[in-house]
Design a protein around this motif. Structure first.
Motif, PDB file in Angstrom:
ATOM      1  N   THR A   1       1.571  -2.360 -11.928  1.00 25.05           N
ATOM      2  CA  THR A   1       1.042  -1.166 -11.269  1.00 25.05           C
ATOM      3  C   THR A   1      -0.228  -1.546 -10.533  1.00 25.05           C
ATOM      4  O   THR A   1      -0.905  -2.503 -10.926  1.00 25.05           O
ATOM      5  CB  THR A   1       0.730  -0.039 -12.278  1.00 25.05           C
ATOM      6  OG1 THR A   1       0.214   1.102 -11.567  1.00 25.05           O
ATOM      7  CG2 THR A   1      -0.281  -0.467 -13.325  1.00 25.05           C
ATOM      8  N   ALA A   2      -0.524  -0.805  -9.461  1.00 25.69           N
ATOM      9  CA  ALA A   2      -1.779  -1.039  -8.749  1.00 25.69           C
ATOM     10  C   ALA A   2      -2.908  -0.204  -9.358  1.00 25.69           C
ATOM     11  O   ALA A   2      -4.040  -0.240  -8.868  1.00 25.69           O
ATOM     12  CB  ALA A   2      -1.612  -0.713  -7.269  1.00 25.69           C
TER      13      ALA A   2
ATOM     14  N   HIS B   1      -0.159   5.904  -8.302  1.00 18.57           N
ATOM     15  CA  HIS B   1       0.082   4.514  -8.713  1.00 18.57           C
ATOM     16  C   HIS B   1       1.325   4.460  -9.602  1.00 18.57           C
ATOM     17  O   HIS B   1       1.228   4.573 -10.823  1.00 18.57           O
ATOM     18  CB  HIS B   1      -1.109   3.976  -9.522  1.00 18.57           C
ATOM     19  CG  HIS B   1      -2.375   3.838  -8.738  1.00 18.57           C
ATOM     20  ND1 HIS B   1      -2.525   2.922  -7.724  1.00 18.57           N
ATOM     21  CD2 HIS B   1      -3.551   4.498  -8.830  1.00 18.57           C
ATOM     22  CE1 HIS B   1      -3.754   3.022  -7.226  1.00 18.57           C
ATOM     23  NE2 HIS B   1      -4.401   3.966  -7.875  1.00 18.57           N
TER      24      HIS B   1
ATOM     25  N   HIS C   1      -1.936  -9.795  -2.546  1.00 20.76           N
ATOM     26  CA  HIS C   1      -0.745  -8.954  -2.583  1.00 20.76           C
ATOM     27  C   HIS C   1       0.166  -9.510  -3.662  1.00 20.76           C
ATOM     28  O   HIS C   1       0.146 -10.714  -3.923  1.00 20.76           O
ATOM     29  CB  HIS C   1      -0.009  -8.979  -1.243  1.00 20.76           C
ATOM     30  CG  HIS C   1      -0.753  -8.334  -0.109  1.00 20.76           C
ATOM     31  ND1 HIS C   1      -1.951  -8.819   0.380  1.00 20.76           N
ATOM     32  CD2 HIS C   1      -0.457  -7.242   0.644  1.00 20.76           C
ATOM     33  CE1 HIS C   1      -2.362  -8.039   1.378  1.00 20.76           C
ATOM     34  NE2 HIS C   1      -1.471  -7.073   1.559  1.00 20.76           N
TER      35      HIS C   1
ATOM     36  N   TYR D   1      -2.671  -5.163  -3.316  1.00 18.87           N
ATOM     37  CA  TYR D   1      -1.519  -4.338  -2.936  1.00 18.87           C
ATOM     38  C   TYR D   1      -0.287  -4.855  -3.655  1.00 18.87           C
ATOM     39  O   TYR D   1      -0.078  -6.053  -3.787  1.00 18.87           O
ATOM     40  CB  TYR D   1      -1.287  -4.367  -1.424  1.00 18.87           C
ATOM     41  CG  TYR D   1      -0.250  -3.363  -0.988  1.00 18.87           C
ATOM     42  CD1 TYR D   1      -0.606  -2.073  -0.603  1.00 18.87           C
ATOM     43  CD2 TYR D   1       1.104  -3.693  -0.975  1.00 18.87           C
ATOM     44  CE1 TYR D   1       0.353  -1.136  -0.223  1.00 18.87           C
ATOM     45  CE2 TYR D   1       2.073  -2.764  -0.605  1.00 18.87           C
ATOM     46  CZ  TYR D   1       1.687  -1.486  -0.224  1.00 18.87           C
ATOM     47  OH  TYR D   1       2.635  -0.552   0.140  1.00 18.87           O
ATOM     48  N   LEU D   2       0.545  -3.918  -4.129  1.00 19.72           N
ATOM     49  CA  LEU D   2       1.702  -4.282  -4.955  1.00 19.72           C
ATOM     50  C   LEU D   2       3.000  -3.746  -4.347  1.00 19.72           C
ATOM     51  O   LEU D   2       3.113  -2.546  -4.068  1.00 19.72           O
ATOM     52  CB  LEU D   2       1.511  -3.692  -6.358  1.00 19.72           C
ATOM     53  CG  LEU D   2       2.656  -3.852  -7.355  1.00 19.72           C
ATOM     54  CD1 LEU D   2       2.913  -5.319  -7.695  1.00 19.72           C
ATOM     55  CD2 LEU D   2       2.338  -3.062  -8.641  1.00 19.72           C
TER      56      LEU D   2
ATOM     57  N   SER E   1       0.215   0.573  -3.236  1.00 22.17           N
ATOM     58  CA  SER E   1       1.488  -0.009  -3.670  1.00 22.17           C
ATOM     59  C   SER E   1       2.627   0.753  -3.018  1.00 22.17           C
ATOM     60  O   SER E   1       2.426   1.780  -2.372  1.00 22.17           O
ATOM     61  CB  SER E   1       1.614   0.063  -5.203  1.00 22.17           C
ATOM     62  OG  SER E   1       1.566   1.404  -5.661  1.00 22.17           O
ATOM     63  N   THR E   2       3.824   0.223  -3.210  1.00 25.34           N
ATOM     64  CA  THR E   2       5.022   0.950  -2.796  1.00 25.34           C
ATOM     65  C   THR E   2       6.122   0.653  -3.791  1.00 25.34           C
ATOM     66  O   THR E   2       6.171  -0.433  -4.365  1.00 25.34           O
ATOM     67  CB  THR E   2       5.470   0.572  -1.379  1.00 25.34           C
ATOM     68  OG1 THR E   2       6.659   1.305  -1.057  1.00 25.34           O
ATOM     69  CG2 THR E   2       5.788  -0.910  -1.246  1.00 25.34           C
ATOM     70  N   SER E   3       7.002   1.629  -4.019  1.00 31.85           N
ATOM     71  CA  SER E   3       8.215   1.398  -4.816  1.00 31.85           C
ATOM     72  C   SER E   3       9.368   1.283  -3.843  1.00 31.85           C
ATOM     73  O   SER E   3       9.553   2.165  -3.001  1.00 31.85           O
ATOM     74  CB  SER E   3       8.531   2.569  -5.736  1.00 31.85           C
ATOM     75  OG  SER E   3       7.397   3.053  -6.345  1.00 31.85           O
TER      76      SER E   3
ATOM     77  N   TYR F   1       4.310  -0.285   3.922  1.00 35.46           N
ATOM     78  CA  TYR F   1       2.977  -0.902   4.007  1.00 35.46           C
ATOM     79  C   TYR F   1       2.153  -0.266   5.134  1.00 35.46           C
ATOM     80  O   TYR F   1       0.959  -0.030   4.984  1.00 35.46           O
ATOM     81  CB  TYR F   1       3.137  -2.410   4.219  1.00 35.46           C
ATOM     82  CG  TYR F   1       1.856  -3.186   4.058  1.00 35.46           C
ATOM     83  CD1 TYR F   1       1.316  -3.437   2.793  1.00 35.46           C
ATOM     84  CD2 TYR F   1       1.173  -3.682   5.160  1.00 35.46           C
ATOM     85  CE1 TYR F   1       0.137  -4.150   2.638  1.00 35.46           C
ATOM     86  CE2 TYR F   1      -0.002  -4.398   5.018  1.00 35.46           C
ATOM     87  CZ  TYR F   1      -0.516  -4.636   3.755  1.00 35.46           C
ATOM     88  OH  TYR F   1      -1.689  -5.339   3.607  1.00 35.46           O
TER      89      TYR F   1
ATOM     90  N   THR G   1       0.116   2.658   4.345  1.00 33.47           N
ATOM     91  CA  THR G   1      -1.176   2.482   3.683  1.00 33.47           C
ATOM     92  C   THR G   1      -2.294   3.035   4.572  1.00 33.47           C
ATOM     93  O   THR G   1      -3.274   3.599   4.087  1.00 33.47           O
ATOM     94  CB  THR G   1      -1.419   0.991   3.375  1.00 33.47           C
ATOM     95  OG1 THR G   1      -0.259   0.468   2.732  1.00 33.47           O
ATOM     96  CG2 THR G   1      -2.637   0.806   2.491  1.00 33.47           C
TER      97      THR G   1
END
Ligand code: ZN
Length: 625
Positions: A148-149, A174, A193, A232-233, A251-253, A284, A287
């Motif tokens: 997790t970020a 997050h 990243h 960043y994740l 982050s992104t899922s 991204y 963001t």
């Protein structure tokens, strides 16, 4: 009430077999009138009321050992009996949705967005939160890790323990992935990243990270350093069939097809890999564009009800435009491959009759009830603010470049949006885009934007693209699955054959028509969405042969179609005709003038960051680059 004690959560994947998370919430200073608790009704980035609280199975509240009465106030809220001191709330959340929007738990994996599992202490959302993330009880989970970020507050890197968020808004932004994870880090513009892939896969992480780093550097370079995050994740969940992503502040899922991940030893990854890179690029870019530059309507978020804005065509459409442009500028795609990808986006607009009925501003506004609740009539009734927004971004970019002799572009507009609105506190007003755009570039846009955004006219793409050394044509679709973008590869199949104007899927009884296109032969004959075609001129029809049976009917003649509507057999006289030219095809123009070629290079080459390097690159074109 000046205590700064954070709201404390403890979350445990308590019963993986039953898909139940157990959450404990401690509120040091509850509302003396009775603390109200609430789950969001929607998650930012996905504009639909989802009522996450419906997955709360049981809930209890205590003051010390003393149980408190709890009243349900509405679909998403509870009120606890007033208590003198701290209260603790314990609740169970059912998590069995394999999407990036909610929560999931089984014996192989745990995933959650805070919007699904963290009750807000209403009135105390400004308070900091701490979260203790624990593994499932029992053996068998020793190899599980956490990605997790959310900043750590005692938890070891990648491990269980305590995390923290400065307020509720951050807490729910997050997502957390728990399970068997493969991770790899890379740097882009000096920023760390990380990619975390859940579950089974044989991905070539080195390649993925190398390509992602080039994409991230493009986006950071576009808006200018420093990047808005210091970490960043990318959370990646590979599945057999599935595709989707959701943006968050750091982050992104992502959900992708397992086969789209590049695998070790693979020389040339297929189109699916570039779909995955484009998806990662898209999230991204968010963001900046929507997580920080926001519509004023989202400042602040009210997650208890729909928030309407006419601007999603900017926040999603421009993001679609830049997702692939970054791949081109990072030299992961050449001009032809990029243009084909862009053509497919445009085809999502050009192949629908909805484009003539709904403006992209209206599509944005009604996202909640139309775009997110599409039915069989969607393509006849609405336009996508993603695809039409990207079409407008393209036209606007090319128009600005042309009008200013290459001095300004949409890149400058994005940088101005970032300068003016990037701190997230002053959102972009509903009427704010055009003045900002004109102030930055000096180009008067009145008519251009009004027609494309508030009207349903398509922007003048043929001329704009021609001036940039690109041809723009429309051709008929060859099948349901034909996405356009490039030319037809099989000349025989390219012959225009009569068709029904309906999509076709397999059905045990024959061929089902889930979508019937407006003013096309199937609809004109009276066929309706959901009808199951069983025969054409007395010959049995299936999903495999229906298009062929129809395609053999001589142009101008009729055929007899038998179909079931519900349990009733019906008969239709259908007059098939060739599909109209409606898919966009974009290609480099072999006859482009040197000026047009130089413009194309300035647009697509990896030199969008600073004017100084742009000059160098244009000089490179003249030298035969
Ligand atoms: Zn998006």
């Amino acid at each position: 009430m000046t205590s700064t004690e954070p709201i404390h959560y403890r979350i445990v994947p308590a019963r993986p077999q039953a898909h139940i998370f157990e959450v404990r919430l401690r509120i040091a200073e509850p509302d003396p009138q009775g603390q109200v608790l609430r789950l969001p009704a929607w998650i930012p980035g996905s504009y639909m009321i989802r009522d996450f609280a419906r997955h709360v199975v049981r809930l209890w509240a205590y003051a010390g050992e003393h149980p408190l009465a709890v009243d349900k106030l509405d679909a998403s809220s509870w009120r606890c009996e007033p208590a003198a001191g701290a209260i603790e709330v314990v609740y169970e959340v059912y998590a069995w949705d394999l999407s990036v929007r909610t929560a999931y738990l089984d014996t192989t994996r745990a995933f959650f967005n805070g919007t699904s599992v963290f009750l807000a202490a209403v009135g105390q959302e400004h308070r900091a939160a701490t979260v203790d993330i624990q593994p499932p009880p029992g053996d068998g989970y020793g190899h599980w890790r956490v990605a997790t970020a959310m900043p750590r507050a005692g938890a070891p890197r990648g491990g269980f323990g305590t995390y923290r968020a400065p307020d509720y808004d951050a807490l729910i932004d997050h997502p957390v992935e728990i399970g068997e994870l493969t991770t790899m880090s890379f740097r882009a513009c000096g920023v760390e990243h990380e990619v975390a892939i859940a579950g089974r896969h044989d991905a070539d992480l080195e390649r993925l990270c190398a390509d992602l780093s080039r994409i991230c550097e493009q986006h950071i370079g576009l808006f200018g350093e420093p990047a808005p995050v210091d970490y960043y994740l990318f959370l990646v969940m590979p599945v057999g069939e599935g595709y989707g992503g959701l943006e968050h502040r750091a982050s992104t899922s992502l959900i992708c097809r397992r086969q789209d991940l590049p695998h070790r030893g693979q020389q040339a990854p297929g189109d699916g890999y570039f779909d995955l890179l484009a998806l990662a690029s898209h999230e991204y870019f968010h963001t900046w564009n929507v997580k920080r530059i926001k519509p004023a309507a989202f400042v602040p978020y009210d997650l208890s009800r729909p928030q309407h804005t006419r601007l999603l065509w900017i926040f999603e459409g421009f993001t679609v435009y830049y997702e692939a442009l970054a791949l081109r500028r990072a030299e992961l795609l050449d001009d032809s491959a990029y243009l084909e990808r862009l053509g497919r986006v445009l085809s999502n607009v050009t192949r629908t009759s909805g484009q003539h009925k709904q403006s992209v501003a209206a599509s944005s506004f009604d996202a909640w009830t139309k775009f997110y609740k599409q039915d069989e009539n969607a393509s006849n009734a609405i336009v996508s603010y993603y695809s039409k927004g990207a079409m407008i971004a393209l036209a606007l970019d090319l128009e600005l470049r042309l009008e200013t002799g290459g001095q300004y572009s949409l890149d400058d507009v994005m940088r101005a949006l970032w300068r003016e609105h990037g701190d997230g506190t002053r959102g972009l007003d509903e009427e704010g885009f055009q003045p900002l755009c004109e102030a930055v570039t000096g180009v008067e846009l009145g008519d251009f934007l009004a027609r494309a955004v508030d009207g349903t006219e398509a922007p003048p793409l043929t001329e704009l693209l021609a001036a940039h050394g690109v041809t723009y044509d429309l051709r008929p679709a060859q099948s349901d699955r034909d996405r356009g973008g490039g030319p037809v590869k099989d000349a025989d199949a390219a012959a225009r054959r009569p068709e029904l104007g309906a999509s076709i899927v397999a059905d045990p009884a024959g061929a089902r028509l889930p979508v019937v296109r407006e003013d096309r032969p199937a609809q004109e004959a009276g066929l309706a969405p959901g009808d199951v075609v069983i025969a054409v001129d007395g010959i049995r029809a299936t999903a495999d042969n229906l298009a062929d049976l129809i395609g053999r009917v001589p142009d101008g003649e009729r055929c007899r179609v038998h179909a079931f509507r519900r349990d009733e057999l019906m008969s239709f006289e259908v007059k098939p005709r060739p599909a109209p030219a409606e898919l966009a095809v974009l290609m480099p123009d072999p006859q482009a003038s040197p000026e047009a070629l130089a413009r194309r290079h300035a647009w697509l080459a990896s030199d969008s960051r600073a004017p100084a390097t742009r000059d160098t690159a244009i000089a490179g074109v003249a030298g035969g680059n």
